[in-house]
Design a protein around this motif. Structure first.
Motif, mmCIF file in Angstrom:
data_model
loop_
_atom_site.group_PDB
_atom_site.id
_atom_site.type_symbol
_atom_site.label_atom_id
_atom_site.label_comp_id
_atom_site.label_asym_id
_atom_site.label_seq_id
_atom_site.Cartn_x
_atom_site.Cartn_y
_atom_site.Cartn_z
ATOM 1 N N LYS A 286 0.819 -1.223 0.000
ATOM 2 C CA LYS A 286 0.000 0.000 0.000
ATOM 3 C C LYS A 286 0.849 1.268 0.000
ATOM 4 O O LYS A 286 0.383 2.337 -0.370
ATOM 5 C CB LYS A 286 -0.913 0.020 1.231
ATOM 6 C CG LYS A 286 -2.080 -0.939 1.117
ATOM 7 C CD LYS A 286 -2.943 -0.880 2.371
ATOM 8 C CE LYS A 286 -3.849 -2.103 2.439
ATOM 9 N NZ LYS A 286 -4.324 -2.375 3.809
ATOM 10 N N PHE A 289 1.366 1.337 -3.937
ATOM 11 C CA PHE A 289 0.304 1.052 -4.912
ATOM 12 C C PHE A 289 -1.086 1.314 -4.339
ATOM 13 O O PHE A 289 -1.335 1.060 -3.163
ATOM 14 C CB PHE A 289 0.378 -0.419 -5.350
ATOM 15 C CG PHE A 289 1.697 -0.797 -5.969
ATOM 16 C CD1 PHE A 289 2.006 -0.397 -7.264
ATOM 17 C CD2 PHE A 289 2.636 -1.531 -5.249
ATOM 18 C CE1 PHE A 289 3.229 -0.737 -7.830
ATOM 19 C CE2 PHE A 289 3.860 -1.873 -5.815
ATOM 20 C CZ PHE A 289 4.161 -1.472 -7.105
ATOM 21 N N ALA A 290 -1.986 1.766 -5.207
ATOM 22 C CA ALA A 290 -3.392 1.886 -4.831
ATOM 23 C C ALA A 290 -4.084 0.530 -4.967
ATOM 24 O O ALA A 290 -5.200 0.349 -4.484
ATOM 25 C CB ALA A 290 -4.075 2.922 -5.727
ATOM 26 N N GLN A 291 -3.427 -0.425 -5.648
ATOM 27 C CA GLN A 291 -4.032 -1.738 -5.899
ATOM 28 C C GLN A 291 -3.685 -2.699 -4.757
ATOM 29 O O GLN A 291 -2.698 -2.503 -4.053
ATOM 30 C CB GLN A 291 -3.533 -2.300 -7.234
ATOM 31 C CG GLN A 291 -3.935 -1.474 -8.448
ATOM 32 C CD GLN A 291 -3.104 -0.212 -8.622
ATOM 33 O OE1 GLN A 291 -1.994 -0.098 -8.120
ATOM 34 N NE2 GLN A 291 -3.673 0.765 -9.311
#
Lengths: 437, 437
Positions: A286, A289-291
């Motif tokens: 996190k 990445f937002a994924q």
């Protein structure tokens, strides 16, 4: 035309003018520049083996499909980040047909050449777990992959596998992975520069050790199908391209369009992400990445950020070529066998004239003839051999810059025209006459 | 066909099924997915304004040249990392003709879209000086550029420029740069999403402050030529595209092929590096690069590592388009004026029906009509306006996700077909009837 050896002082002056201490320590591009200058100064044509560049035209069905896609207007439309559906589907079939590995089409993602494939892989793999932030390279290898790590600030560990083939590889890998800071193991097979190939036993060892320590296997298949000892060209029929994907849980395969399909100009390749790796999620990711899974992070995070996906028209080109292979209409191995023939001729000429092949065996089996080979002149370092060979109109690169501990040179056969092969044999013969003891 | 407003409960259920709390907080791609689902469920066509995607065909001379290059065999040959000579030369001319800035051709480097241009720029600019490792974004802006920084681990500072236009900008920029940790200032003009344009006074302020603190100006010209208030289409004749390059010492301009030439599919753009920046060298850069100047580092270090350069055939395509512009045979502004006409119609319809334009002025001058505009319904937050508009068959994205402090939405006109313009006007009218107090 001049004869060999060329005037040494004049050659040395050109090297010095390029501010290069010794060709044996120079980068590929520096060697290229110096040889260009020498060829011009002497009006003399070299046997050039320093660049690893394909020398064949792109498979025609690919170029035709790419042109049609341009006529159909795809150049105006952003490509989907995860690739066109058709390319994903053909890649899935291709991986089943030629690697004998089952993966879903979501696992198959086009990239702007395997260069982007490795950059994206290295960047994402090392951002999943705070403790596992290094990469282990099984050397020798492609120098630019280390440059990618350096720019990204990723620490690397490396070892020359020359002394660690077969079962010895297990303990060597264990000695690195046991420290717990390795995120991924990187290697190419067939190997650049040494052209050895890991056999199935070795690939399984790599997978086993990686699985044990929950490490990602990053397998560079840049020279897919080019171990000409095995004809892997028949879809769905053994033998297949050997791969650690048969055993590894978390892996990325990098399949380049540049060599096997001679599609280097358009920067196209695919990466194949194992389903277990695709679904992997960690809290630490996190931070970057937002994924929330590796697969979504490398596609919608990394690859989106790198170039908004891969050029649209060439995705149609690669799809068409893979389809021809999948349906048995195009034989990719026959398409590039010219490299094998050239390598055999050149290696024979070298061995007959006192040279030796450096990486000469896969365990007890002689290595294949193909895109690259390694060689040296006995009693000389690789650097000395290269510096001497240049006076004889032959260029290559030193193994020193590839992470190898061995003395010798890497030669690439692709840019040597057929009519230069006898010239090569003559120059090698003259070299041996002048240097043998 | 259904009429507006659509059944609220049914729409709300689709949003919830997509695991989205509120469309006003969703990413562009999430909005796209939800609207696809709503359109399908209701068999109803939306006025779709969420995606910033060009809606015109690629300039024909470019596609023709790209096809010819493929026929000539360029797809087999690795592109030079620094770009084809012809593209470098035409870019140099283009920059002189349309920006009135003189730079050598070495300064002009093709990239795999401006996405790669910004990634490469951010990565290289922040690796030159140990103390200067942050980027300052003049917001609002393109969200993916922040994502690039997040993945790279680059810290960012941002502010919404809404309250700091004109001379106020100087003090605001000073307040960040005085800390000494900013490596580069990033902004787009025309602005995505707000479509304001910095005037020459403001661009000079940015350059002055950057020069004073030895900071790199990174100017995103994604919407080159699209401030339709000024026709910059005549080569070598004022007015020119305004740029901080007139005053900045160290700058990178990013010129995208995607919007002005509708070449989005092939991922092509160019970056222009000022000579002073190109020649910049530091000791600290050795940690990341084998090269000793910024220019060589971004080309042979970063861009090489990212994708081994830019697809070969499309470099011929972009060269041809630029040549047409340089020689006055293609008018790039006329080629995209359709966006202006649509924006004017839609903004008029909104204002006539109680909506307001959010970013409405450049200082005292009304902003241009073009690719994007921003709007809101009085008395609502941007999030509320978007959530309500969806019941009326209109989609956009919230300004919340762009770094703006203002309440409202971003609309992109390019994907709205001409025959939907009257439909848009009707829906906006109905919205106002239902919501006015």
């Amino acid at each position: 035309m001049n004869t060999v050896p060329l005037n040494r002082e004049q050659v040395n002056k050109i090297v010095a003018d390029n501010k290069i201490e010794s060709l044996g320590k120079a980068s590929i591009r520096e060697v290229k520049k110096v040889i260009n200058d020498v060829e011009k100064a002497f009006d003399f044509k070299f046997v050039r083996m320093e660049m690893g560049i394909p020398g064949l035209p792109t498979v025609k069905v690919g170029v035709d499909a790419q042109i049609q896609a341009l006529k159909d207007g795809v150049s105006a439309i952003y490509p989907d980040i995860y690739g066109t559906l058709e390319l994903k589907q053909e890649t899935k079939r291709f991986v089943k047909n030629f690697l004998d590995v089952d993966i879903p089409e979501d696992s198959c993602v086009p990239v702007t050449g395997s260069m982007q494939g490795s950059f994206a892989s290295f960047m994402t793999v090392t951002r999943m777990d705070e403790k596992k932030n290094k990469l282990l390279f099984i050397d020798p290898g492609f120098p630019v992959q280390k440059q990618q790590c350096r720019i990204l600030g990723i620490e690397t560990e490396t070892f020359d596998v020359y002394q660690y083939r077969g079962e010895k590889l297990r303990e060597k890998l264990e000695s690195y992975l046991v420290k717990g800071d390795i995120a991924g193991i990187v290697y190419s097979s067939p190997n650049n520069p040494a052209w050895f190939c890991f056999n199935e036993e070795e690939l399984q060892i790599i997978a086993d050790v990686a699985n044990k320590h929950d490490v990602v296997v990053i397998e560079d298949l840049a020279y897919f199908g080019m171990d000409f000892r095995k004809d892997i060209s028949k879809p769905g029929i053994a033998p297949f391209q050997p791969t650690a994907a048969k055993w590894a849980k978390k892996y990325i395969l990098m399949i380049s369009g540049s060599k096997v399909f001679s599609y280097a100009g358009e920067r196209i390749g695919v990466i194949v992400i194992s389903p277990e790796l695709y679904a992997w999620h960690t809290d630490y990711m996190k931070k970057y990445f937002a994924q929330d899974t590796f697969g979504r992070a490398i596609v919608y995070g990394t690859i989106y950020a790198l170039s908004s996906g891969t050029s649209h028209s060439v995705q149609y080109g690669l799809t068409a070529v893979m389809k021809e292979c999948n349906e048995g209409r195009y034989n990719m191995v026959e398409g590039i066998r010219e490299y094998e023939r050239k390598a055999k001729f050149m290696k024979d000429a070298l061995v007959e004239n006192g040279f030796e092949i450096v990486y000469d065996k896969d365990m007890n089996v002689p290595i294949a003839d193909g895109f690259y080979f390694t060689f040296n002149y006995p009693g000389m370092t690789g650097e000395q051999t290269l510096n001497e060979l240049v006076y004889y109109g032959i260029s290559a690169i030193s193994l020193d810059i590839t992470g190898s501990d061995q003395q010798g040179l890497r030669a690439c056969v692709s840019l040597v025209p057929n009519d230069m092969l006898p010239v090569f044999a003559e120059r090698v013969k003259q070299f041996n006459i002048d240097h043998k003891k």
